[in-house]
Design a protein around this motif. Sequence first.
Motif, PDB file in Angstrom:
ATOM      1  N   PRO A 237     -33.081 -15.791  21.342  1.00  0.00           N
ATOM      2  CA  PRO A 237     -34.482 -16.204  21.497  1.00  0.00           C
ATOM      3  C   PRO A 237     -35.001 -15.922  22.898  1.00  0.00           C
ATOM      4  O   PRO A 237     -34.254 -15.510  23.760  1.00  0.00           O
ATOM      5  CB  PRO A 237     -34.450 -17.705  21.232  1.00  0.00           C
ATOM      6  CG  PRO A 237     -33.081 -18.030  20.793  1.00  0.00           C
ATOM      7  CD  PRO A 237     -32.191 -16.925  21.153  1.00  0.00           C
TER       8      PRO A 237
ATOM      9  N   LEU B 198     -34.677 -31.425  20.459  1.00  0.00           N
ATOM     10  CA  LEU B 198     -35.609 -31.348  19.326  1.00  0.00           C
ATOM     11  C   LEU B 198     -34.867 -31.090  18.033  1.00  0.00           C
ATOM     12  O   LEU B 198     -35.289 -31.469  16.955  1.00  0.00           O
ATOM     13  CB  LEU B 198     -36.620 -30.226  19.553  1.00  0.00           C
ATOM     14  CG  LEU B 198     -37.586 -30.414  20.724  1.00  0.00           C
ATOM     15  CD1 LEU B 198     -38.387 -29.154  20.945  1.00  0.00           C
ATOM     16  CD2 LEU B 198     -38.486 -31.599  20.471  1.00  0.00           C
ATOM     17  N   GLY B 199     -33.763 -30.416  18.178  1.00  0.00           N
ATOM     18  CA  GLY B 199     -32.995 -30.120  16.978  1.00  0.00           C
ATOM     19  C   GLY B 199     -31.988 -29.042  17.276  1.00  0.00           C
ATOM     20  O   GLY B 199     -32.025 -28.426  18.345  1.00  0.00           O
ATOM     21  N   THR B 200     -31.085 -28.825  16.344  1.00  0.00           N
ATOM     22  CA  THR B 200     -30.094 -27.778  16.562  1.00  0.00           C
ATOM     23  C   THR B 200     -30.088 -26.862  15.353  1.00  0.00           C
ATOM     24  O   THR B 200     -30.424 -27.257  14.244  1.00  0.00           O
ATOM     25  CB  THR B 200     -28.680 -28.361  16.744  1.00  0.00           C
ATOM     26  OG1 THR B 200     -28.392 -29.179  15.612  1.00  0.00           O
ATOM     27  CG2 THR B 200     -28.578 -29.159  18.018  1.00  0.00           C
ATOM     28  N   GLU B 201     -29.725 -25.650  15.632  1.00  0.00           N
ATOM     29  CA  GLU B 201     -29.496 -24.696  14.562  1.00  0.00           C
ATOM     30  C   GLU B 201     -28.127 -24.129  14.791  1.00  0.00           C
ATOM     31  O   GLU B 201     -27.744 -23.874  15.926  1.00  0.00           O
ATOM     32  CB  GLU B 201     -30.493 -23.544  14.620  1.00  0.00           C
ATOM     33  CG  GLU B 201     -31.889 -23.897  14.169  1.00  0.00           C
ATOM     34  CD  GLU B 201     -32.783 -22.680  14.249  1.00  0.00           C
ATOM     35  OE1 GLU B 201     -33.770 -22.655  13.518  1.00  0.00           O
ATOM     36  OE2 GLU B 201     -32.492 -21.762  15.046  1.00  0.00           O
ATOM     37  N   THR B 202     -27.416 -23.901  13.726  1.00  0.00           N
ATOM     38  CA  THR B 202     -26.117 -23.288  13.924  1.00  0.00           C
ATOM     39  C   THR B 202     -25.924 -22.182  12.912  1.00  0.00           C
ATOM     40  O   THR B 202     -26.460 -22.248  11.816  1.00  0.00           O
ATOM     41  CB  THR B 202     -24.991 -24.318  13.790  1.00  0.00           C
ATOM     42  OG1 THR B 202     -23.740 -23.641  13.903  1.00  0.00           O
ATOM     43  CG2 THR B 202     -25.040 -25.039  12.458  1.00  0.00           C
ATOM     44  N   ASN B 203     -25.210 -21.179  13.347  1.00  0.00           N
ATOM     45  CA  ASN B 203     -24.835 -20.203  12.336  1.00  0.00           C
ATOM     46  C   ASN B 203     -23.346 -20.303  12.067  1.00  0.00           C
ATOM     47  O   ASN B 203     -22.727 -19.399  11.578  1.00  0.00           O
ATOM     48  CB  ASN B 203     -25.257 -18.799  12.757  1.00  0.00           C
ATOM     49  CG  ASN B 203     -24.482 -18.312  13.956  1.00  0.00           C
ATOM     50  OD1 ASN B 203     -23.532 -18.971  14.411  1.00  0.00           O
ATOM     51  ND2 ASN B 203     -24.873 -17.175  14.480  1.00  0.00           N
ATOM     52  N   GLY B 204     -22.786 -21.438  12.464  1.00  0.00           N
ATOM     53  CA  GLY B 204     -21.387 -21.662  12.187  1.00  0.00           C
ATOM     54  C   GLY B 204     -20.524 -21.476  13.401  1.00  0.00           C
ATOM     55  O   GLY B 204     -19.687 -22.305  13.710  1.00  0.00           O
ATOM     56  N   SER B 205     -20.773 -20.387  14.107  1.00  0.00           N
ATOM     57  CA  SER B 205     -19.942 -20.170  15.274  1.00  0.00           C
ATOM     58  C   SER B 205     -20.726 -20.365  16.562  1.00  0.00           C
ATOM     59  O   SER B 205     -20.145 -20.441  17.622  1.00  0.00           O
ATOM     60  CB  SER B 205     -19.355 -18.750  15.238  1.00  0.00           C
ATOM     61  OG  SER B 205     -20.410 -17.824  15.130  1.00  0.00           O
ATOM     62  N   GLU B 206     -22.028 -20.398  16.414  1.00  0.00           N
ATOM     63  CA  GLU B 206     -22.858 -20.621  17.593  1.00  0.00           C
ATOM     64  C   GLU B 206     -23.899 -21.665  17.248  1.00  0.00           C
ATOM     65  O   GLU B 206     -24.230 -21.863  16.082  1.00  0.00           O
ATOM     66  CB  GLU B 206     -23.586 -19.335  17.998  1.00  0.00           C
ATOM     67  CG  GLU B 206     -22.678 -18.225  18.449  1.00  0.00           C
ATOM     68  CD  GLU B 206     -23.359 -16.880  18.260  1.00  0.00           C
ATOM     69  OE1 GLU B 206     -23.821 -16.605  17.137  1.00  0.00           O
ATOM     70  OE2 GLU B 206     -23.438 -16.122  19.222  1.00  0.00           O
TER      71      GLU B 206
ATOM     72  N   PHE C  74     -27.796 -23.123  18.309  1.00  0.00           N
ATOM     73  CA  PHE C  74     -29.042 -22.965  19.055  1.00  0.00           C
ATOM     74  C   PHE C  74     -29.641 -24.346  19.218  1.00  0.00           C
ATOM     75  O   PHE C  74     -29.994 -24.987  18.237  1.00  0.00           O
ATOM     76  CB  PHE C  74     -30.000 -22.031  18.336  1.00  0.00           C
ATOM     77  CG  PHE C  74     -29.441 -20.650  18.173  1.00  0.00           C
ATOM     78  CD1 PHE C  74     -29.576 -19.712  19.182  1.00  0.00           C
ATOM     79  CD2 PHE C  74     -28.723 -20.307  17.033  1.00  0.00           C
ATOM     80  CE1 PHE C  74     -29.033 -18.450  19.037  1.00  0.00           C
ATOM     81  CE2 PHE C  74     -28.181 -19.057  16.895  1.00  0.00           C
ATOM     82  CZ  PHE C  74     -28.334 -18.117  17.901  1.00  0.00           C
TER      83      PHE C  74
ATOM     84  N   HIS D  83     -32.540 -26.532  20.275  1.00  0.00           N
ATOM     85  CA  HIS D  83     -33.965 -26.537  20.594  1.00  0.00           C
ATOM     86  C   HIS D  83     -34.279 -27.823  21.323  1.00  0.00           C
ATOM     87  O   HIS D  83     -33.912 -28.899  20.847  1.00  0.00           O
ATOM     88  CB  HIS D  83     -34.794 -26.441  19.314  1.00  0.00           C
ATOM     89  CG  HIS D  83     -34.604 -25.129  18.612  1.00  0.00           C
ATOM     90  ND1 HIS D  83     -35.484 -24.096  18.695  1.00  0.00           N
ATOM     91  CD2 HIS D  83     -33.595 -24.689  17.817  1.00  0.00           C
ATOM     92  CE1 HIS D  83     -35.054 -23.085  17.970  1.00  0.00           C
ATOM     93  NE2 HIS D  83     -33.886 -23.423  17.431  1.00  0.00           N
TER      94      HIS D  83
ATOM     95  N   LEU E  89     -19.722 -25.030  17.527  1.00  0.00           N
ATOM     96  CA  LEU E  89     -20.583 -25.942  16.793  1.00  0.00           C
ATOM     97  C   LEU E  89     -20.870 -27.152  17.656  1.00  0.00           C
ATOM     98  O   LEU E  89     -19.957 -27.821  18.108  1.00  0.00           O
ATOM     99  CB  LEU E  89     -19.871 -26.397  15.524  1.00  0.00           C
ATOM    100  CG  LEU E  89     -20.227 -25.644  14.259  1.00  0.00           C
ATOM    101  CD1 LEU E  89     -19.562 -26.326  13.082  1.00  0.00           C
ATOM    102  CD2 LEU E  89     -21.720 -25.581  14.082  1.00  0.00           C
TER     103      LEU E  89
END
Lengths: 355, 590, 90, 289, 329, 271
Positions: free
Chosen positions: E231, E266-274, E276, E278, E298
Motif C-alpha cells: 500500500p 483500525l483493523g487488520t488484514e492478513t493474507n496468512g503469512s503477512e 496489514f 490499518h 500473523l
Amino acid sequence: MAEVRLDNLSFRYPGAREETLSGLSLDVRRGEAHALLGSSGAGKSTLLNLLSGLLPSAPGCIFFDGRDVGTMPPWPRRVTQVFQFPVLYEAMTVADNLAFPMRELPAATQRQRVVEIAERLSVTALLGRRPAALTLVEKQLVAIARALTRPDVSLVLLDEPLTAAEPAYKWRLRQTLKAVQRDLGATMIYVTHDQTEALTFADRVSVLHAGRILQTAAPRELLEEPAHEHVGYFVGSPGMNLLDGEIRGSDCLAGGHRIGQLKAASGPCRVGFRPEWATLTSGDGGDGLPVRITGMRTLGAEREHLLGLVMADLGSTSIITRQVLDGISTGPGRLRIRPERLVCFRDGWRIGADA
Amino acid sequence: MVTTGGGRWPAVLVAGVLLAGCGGETDTTGGEPTSTATVDYVANAARWVDEEFSPSTLPRAAQLEELAWFTAAAEPFRGMRINVVSETLTTHEYESTVLTRAFEEITGIRVTHDLIQEGDVIEKLQTQMQSGQNVYDAYVNDSDLIGTHSRYGYVVPLSDFMAGEGADVTLPTLDLDDFIGRSFTTGPDGKLYQLPDQQFANLYWFRYDWFQRDDLKAAFRERYGYELGVPVNWSAYEDIADFFTNHVKTIDGERVYGHMDYGKKDPSLGWRFTDAWLSMAGAGDPGIPNGLPVDEWGIRVEGCRPAGATVARGGAANGPAAVYALRKYMDWLKVYAPPEASGMTFSEAGPVPAQGHIAQQVFWYTTFTADMIEPGLPVVNADGTPKWRMAPSPHGPYWSPGMKLGYQDTGSWTFLKSTPLDRRKAAWLYAQFVVSKTVSLKKTLVGLTPIRDSDLRSEAMTEAAPRLGGLVEFYRSPARTAWTPTGTNVPDYPKLAQLWWPNVADAVSGAVTPQAAMDALAEQQDRVLERLERAGIQGECGPKLNPPEDPAVWLARPGAPKPKLANEKPPGETVPYDDLIQAWREGRAF
Amino acid sequence: MSWMAWTLPTAIFFAAVALSLVVMTVWERVSPSVARRGVLPMVTTRGDRFFIALLTAAFLHVLWLAFTDAPVVIASVLALVAGIALMRWG
Amino acid sequence: MPETMPDNRAWLGVLPVLLVVAFSAVIPLMTVVNYSVQDIFDVHTRLFVGFDWYRETLRDPRFLDALVRQLGFSAAVLALEVPLGILVARALPRDGRWVGVLLVLLAVPLLIPWNVVGTIWQLFARPDIGLLGRAVNELGIPFNYTAEPLHAWITLLMMDVWHWTSLVALLAFSGLTAIPGQCYQAAAMDGMSGVQVFRHVELPRLKSVLVIAVLLRLMDSFMIYTEPFVLTGGGPGNSTTFLSQYLTTMAVGQFDLGPAAAFSVLYFLVVLLLCWLFYTSVIAERGER
Amino acid sequence: MLELESLVLKPGARPISHRFPAGRISVVLGRNRSGKTALTRVIAGLDEPVSGDVRLNGESLASASPGIRSVSLVYQTFVNYPGWTVAGNLGSPLVAARWDRERIRIRVREIAGKLGLADLLDRYPDALSGGQQQRVAIGRALAKGADVLVMDEPLVNLDYKLRESLQLELKSLLHELGVTVIYTTTDPRDAFALGDALVLLAEHTLLQSGTPLAVYDRPASPAAAHLMSDPQANQVPGDPPALVRPEHLYLKPHAADDASFSVEVLGTETNGSETFLHCRPEPVEAHADHWVAHLSGLVDLPAGGRVTLYAPAGSLLTFEEQREAPALG
Amino acid sequence: MSALPRARWLLWLYGLYLALPIYWLVRLALQPNAAILAGEGAAFGEGAFTVANFTEIFTNPVWYEGFLNSLSYVAINTIISVSVALPAAYAFSRYRFTGDRHLFFWLLSNRMAPPAVFLLPFFQLYSAVGLFDTPLAVALAHCLFTVPLSVWILEGFMSAVPRSLDEMARIDGHSLPYFFFRIFLPVIRGGIGVTVFFCFMFSWVELLLARTLTGSEAKPIVVVMTRTVSASGIDWGVLAAAGVLTILPGIAVVWFVRRHLVKGFALGRVS
C-alpha cells in the motif's frame, strides 16, 4: 443476517454433460466474511447465482438460517449482490438507487438508512447525482452501498467487486468494506480469483476448483496446511513448490535426500513447501538438496537486505524460494527446507496431517 | 456526357457478370436474331397465314401478298429490336405473345411488346414527351389524348408521316377508311395523329333473362306504371335499380342489385366522368362527336381555343347538369349498388356483374365481354349464349338528341417525334402489321375489340354475334357514332384528367357537396387552361380564357351551360330490347 | 444540361451556396472553429451555425410566402440579418 | 486517448460515396429547385414564375390538410409501433434455437415490396373477399375501410404496424440483448416486477436504439406512398391522403412539374427540419456524431 | 538504444528526456491516466508528440511510420486479428515484411515454441484463453523482430495466478531475446519483478528514473515514494513532513534511534503469512489519518486498541523540495 | 432472462397478426380468380384450389425476366452501396475531418427526399448518360437511399471494433489496404451482412424509381406485377401468386444474415 449452509449442492446446466458444481457442502456463519477463491471457470459464478436464487437448485441443498431456500426466488431470500462491474439503475439518482431495495419500508426509514449507509461509504456527496456522472470507482462504491441498505438482508454477495479499482485504491476500498462488514455484522461471501483479496478480506476462505470445494479454512490454515495440492499452488504468491518425493517409514525423501519426517503410509508422494519455508544458498557446499540456481527477482528491501525470489531447478522441477538475496548468484546451490513445515500430498490430497 | 450507345456497356457488363452467376440465361428468344440469310420469310409468312391468320377478310393470296410487302419493307430494319408498349388487354396480350413472334419471323424485326397498367403507359408517354428522350418506340394509348397530341406537337402526325418520310414503309393496303375509329384520332387540323389498334365502347348492360321474366315484368309494371325494358332515360334506370335492389331483392335465393358501380378514391374514379358521364346527363352541347362549343368535360371552346370550364367563363363543368350527374352517381352508388362497390376501383368492379347478382349497369365497358362469355359463368347459358345483353345507355334529363350518348374509345398507335426515325419506321411497320387486314379479323375474334368495318361485316363476326350479347349488332349499327372518346376541347389531358378523381372522391366521402366539388374542379381546370394560355405554347388552338362573368349570364344564354331543371326526374321510359336490336340489325340508330 | 431547366436566379442561388461552402471550408482550414455554446441551446461549431442559419433562412422565406404578399426581398434581408446574428452569437 | 484522429486525408475515403450521392442526389435536387420556379411543359418550354408555386402551395388548404394528416399519421405510427415493438422484443426469447427462426419471421414483412404490402392488406381487409373484412363483418361489426374514414385509418395503421413494427422490434431486441445479464440479476434480487425491470433497467439502455428506430420510422412514415395508395388511394375523400400521395398525383399523374417541385422542396424542408431536430437531440444525448 | 528528447506528451506537461537502456527491461510505473499509454503510443508512432523527439540508436523516428520503425507494441487488451489463426497472427509482421512463406513458417514455429503456443497454431484467437491470447499478442510483437518492444500493462487483464506465472516467464524470455523493453504498469511489484530500470510517470511527466532499487531507496519526491509503495507510504507529520513505507514499520524496536509512532488500530488484514495493520496515527492530522503497516507473520490486534509502531531511522523518507502528495485514488 | 409467460401470449398473438395476411395472400394465390371474386375462398380448409396462377407466372418469360431484372439491380445496388460505403464508413469511424458531421447529416438527409418529384430529373439524368432502362440506373438511383444507410450501419459496426486492431496492423507494418481487406473486413463481416440486408430491403421493395428508370429491357418484377391490372379487371390470383413469389427472395436473404441481424439492427450502436 443469516447463516448459510450448503448441503451436498450439485448443479448441472440443462444440456451440459458435466456438472458445474458437484457435492458442495459449506457452512458460512452468521456475520462471517467468507471468501470463495478460485480461477475462472471454477464455478464461482454458478455458485453465486444458486445462492442468490437466480438459478434454481434442488430442494434440500441451500439453507439460510435452517430454512430451505433452494426453490425460492431471489427477492424473498433477501440476498444482495455487488457485481464485478458496477450495476446501477441509470435512470435513478444515487439516493433513489440506494433506497430502491427498501421500497417497502416507510419513507422516513428509507431516508435515514440511505444517509447512514452513504456516510459509511463516503458517498454522501454523490446522493443527488445520476450514475452516468460518476467514475467507475464511485459507481462501485454506490453499488456496494446499495447492497447494504436493505436492513433485513440475509446475505451479501460480492463478485470480484474491486476489479475496477487500481491497486493503490484497492486497499482503501477493501478496508472500508471490511469495516462495514464488521460494523453491520453482515454475512458476506466474497468471490475472487485474487488470493490477496480473498485472504485479506475473509475470516475464512473456501478454495473452489473444478466445481468442488477443496478446502475451507482460515487464511493462515490455508497457507500452512493446504488440504490439496491445488490449494497449495493456488494460495500464496508464488504458490507452493511441489517435488516428487517418497515416504519411506516415517521419513520423507525428495531427490534421494531425507528432508523431513512424516507419519504416513510408505509410497510415492508429492512434497510441498512454500517459497518462504525454504532457503537457497549459492555454492556447492553444505547440506541440503543440490540444485541449480537459475535466477532471481527482487521484490523489495528490508533493512539493507534485498528481499526477493530465487528460482532454481531441481532435476526437471522448477522451484522458487522467497528470501534475502544477499550472496545469491546463479549456478549450483543448495536447497534447505524447514523440516517442520513439510507438507505431503498423495493423489492430490494431503497425507500425514497431524490430527 | 457519354453517348447512349457507349454508356450502356457498364450496366450490361455488371448485369452480365451477375447473371452469369445465376446460372446463365436460358431465354430462348434471347440472343441476336438469326442470321437473315438463312431465314425463309416467305415460308414463314405462308405458315403463319395457314396456322394463325384465319379467318381473314382477305383471300389467302392477298394475305400472302400483304405479308410479302412487310417482308420487303422491313428489309432495311432487319435485326433491329424495338420496344412498344400498351396496357394489359386480351387484344394486346395476343399481340405481345403471338403477333410479335409472327412479325419477327416475317420481317426479321424483333419487337418487345410490353404490357403494363394503363396509368403507367401514360406516365411513360409523358416522360418521353417532357424529356424528349426515347423511352418506347411506339405507344398504344387511348385517343382521349387527341386534344393534347394535336396541340403540343410532340406526336408525329401520321398523315404527314405517311405522305412524307414514312411513305416507303406505309402499307399500301392499309385502307385507312376502313377504321371505324378514325375520326377519334383525327385532330382539329384534320390530320390523323394515331392509328387505331383496338376499340371498345361503354354501353348499358343488363340481365336479359331477368328482364324477360314475366313475374318481374308484371311486378315492375305494377309498381312503376310502365314496362320493364332497356331504360331510355335515367329515371327509368333509377326505377329499375330501385326495383331490383329494394323490391325484388333476391332471385333464386341470391341477393341481387339493380346497379353496379365503383367508388374508391382512385384515378379510375375520374374516368367515368371524363369519359361520358356529364354528356350522358346532358351537360354539354349537341354536336357529335363531343359537343360544340361545350363538350362532355364542360369545357367551352371558341373556334378551337378552349375558353373555360367554369360557368362563369361559359363552361359547364360546374353547371347544374354536371352537379346533377355527380349527385346521381353518388346516390345510385349509395342506394342501389352492393355495399362493397363503394370500395372498388374500375378494375375491381368490372368483373362483378359476371358473378350473376347484378341486374343492370348503366356504364359498362365492352372490354369485359371476353370475360363474360366464358362457359360456366352464372351469366352464361348452357348453350354458350349470354344471359345478358348490351344496349345504348340511358341519358339524363338535360340530354337532348344530337348529343354524345356514351363513351367509345380506340387504343391507338402513337409515335413521338423524339423517337429516332429508323426505330419509328420499324415500329410503324409493326403497328400496321397488327392492324392489317391479314391479321385484324383474327385479332378481333380473340380480343373482341373491333377496329375495322370490314371485320365487322365479315361472316365470322356474324357467326360469333349470338355469343357476344349485342356487341356485333352495336358496332354494325350507325348508332355507334354517338359514342365517342374525349374530344379535342381538352388541351392537356393528363393535367386536366387528374383533377377529376380527387374532387369526385371529395364529394363521395361527403366532405363537400357535389356543387362544391364541381366548383373546385371547374376552377382547377380553368387554372390549368390559364397557365397554358400564359405559357402560350399551344399556338393557334391553345387556350384563351373568356373573362369571368356572372354565371347567371351564361346560364341564361341558349345551349350549355344549361340552367337547373325544375324537374330532374321526368317519367321513366323504356324500350323492349328486341325492338332495339332489330333496329340495329336493320342499320337504324333506333 | 438543358434538361436541368436552369434559370439565372437559381443558378445564382446555387453558385452562392457552393461559394459559401467553399468559403466555410477554407475558413475552417485556415482557422479551425471551436465548438461553443451561445444563444442557441446547444453546443455548436461554426459549420453547425451556418447550417442553422441556412435552415432559418429557408423557413423564414417559407413563412413569408405563406403569410404575406410583400416582396420576398424583405424576407431575404431578414434572413441575412438573422444568419449573421446566428453566426456571431449562436 | 482521442477516439478518432483528425486527418483530412479521410476525405479520400468519403469521396466515392460523395460522388455516387452527388450524382444521384445533387443534380436531381438542383433540377427540382430549378423546376420549382418555373412553369414547365417540356424541357424547352418553360416559363419563369418566381415564387408563385411556393406561395400557391403554402396557401393550398389541401397541402396544409395533408401536412396535418401526415403529422398525425407519423405520430400515430410512432405511438403504436414503438411500444408494440418493444413489447414484442421483450417477449422474444433471448436465446435458443428458435430465436433465428423467429427473427426471420419477424423480418419478413420488411422485405415485401411495398405495393405487395398494400395488395396483401387490400385483399385481407376487403369486406367482401378479405379474411379480416369478412370476419369483422360476420361478427356483426359493419366494417368497410373504403367508405368509412375511421375504418380506413384503422386499416392503414394496422397495415403500417404490420409492416414496420418488426423493424422497431428487431432494433429493440438487439438493444435488449446488449443489456448485460448482471443488470437483470440485480433487478431480480431487488425483486423488481416486470414493469419495474422495463422502466428502470431496460428503457434507459434502449434509448439509443429507440432514437434510431424513431428516426427511421419518422423518415419513412413521412414519405409513405405506395401502401396507402394501393390500400385506400388516399380515400375515402381525402381522409388518408398524405403529402406524398398528393405530391405524386401532381408529379406523376399530371406531370405538373413546377408546382410539384415547389411542393417537394417544402416537403423536404419539413422532413429535414424534423430529422435535424431529432438528430441534434441524438448528438446532444450521445455526445457523438 | 531508445531515447526520448524533450518529449512533451500533453500540452502543458513538462518535457521528458530519457534513455531506455538497450536490451533491458524498463518498467514505466504510473497511475491510471498518468501518461503511460500516451508514452507508449508516441514511441510506437501511433500518436504524434506535442513536441520533442524519439530517437532509436541515434536516429529520429519522427518521420518513421509505425510499420517502419523497429518498435512493436503489446496492448493491455488482447489484440489479435480475429479472422486469422494463431499462426497467421504470429506471422503477420513477417507477411508485411514480405518474407517468403517457408521462412515465416519456421519463424512462427520458433516463436510459438518459445511462448508455449506450438499446439495452438491452427486455432483462432477467440478459442483461446485470455492468457493464451495475450501470449499470441506478445508473440506477434516479437515476430516483428523489432529492437524495441513496448508493452502497455500487458498482464492487467489476466487472472491472478496466470499473471504471476507469466510475469516470471516474461523476464527470462525478454532477456533472452535481448530486446529493449518498455513495460508499463500500475503495480509497483512489477517494477521489482521485471524491471532492470524504472521510470516513474505522473501527470504526463517523468517523475524519476533509475534502477528499481535506487528509486525505491531514494525516491525523489513523495509522489515517487507513493508510486513505489503498495500500500501507499504513510505520511509522518512534522516539519518537513516525511514518509514511511508500510513495510518499514515494526511492532518491536530494532535499534535505539528508531522512530516511534503511537497509533490507533483500525483493523487488520492478513493474507496468512503477512498482516496489514490499518491504523490511525496520533495526534490525528487531516491528511494522514490512514496508515498501513505491512507486518510479517500473523498479528492479531483488536480494533480500537493502541499500539506503538517503530521505524528504523534510515527508513524515514524526507524530501528537500516538499511537494503536495497526490490525493488517494 | 427468459420471457414471461404472459409475454409468450403476446408473441403468439403478434405472430398470428403477422402471419394471417400472408396466409391470406397464399390462400388467394392458390385459387382461381373467379373463385376469389365470388368470395368463395373459405377462410380455412376447402374451397377451390389451383396452382394455375403460379403456372401462369412460371410459363411466361416476362415474369421470369422481371425477377432476374429485379435481382440484378438489387445485386448491383448492394455491391455498389457496400463498396463505396466501406471506405466512407471507415473514414467516419476512424478519423475526424473538416465537415465530417455535416457531411454525415447531408448523406442521411438524402433519405428524406420524397422520391416522386425526383422521378423526372432522375429519368433525364440517366437518359443523359445513357443508362436508362438498365439495371445499373435503378441500382444507382437506389444508392441515394441505400448508401447513406450503409455508411451509417457500417460506421456503427466499425466503431465497435477497437482502434487498437488498426494500430496493431500499422505496427506490424501492413499497408492500409492490406489491413482493410485482409484483417478488418473479416471482423466486420456481420456488419456487411446486415448492410446487405438493408440494401436488399430497400432496393427490392422500392417501386417508383424502379418503374421510372426502366423501359422494357430492365423492367423489374414490381412493375411486371402491374400487368395484372387491366381494363378487364384485376387478376387477383396471379397478383397474389406474384406477391408470394416476391416474398421468397427476402426470406432467403434474411435467413442468411439472421445471425447478424440482431446486432445489425442496432446498427452496431448498442452501447
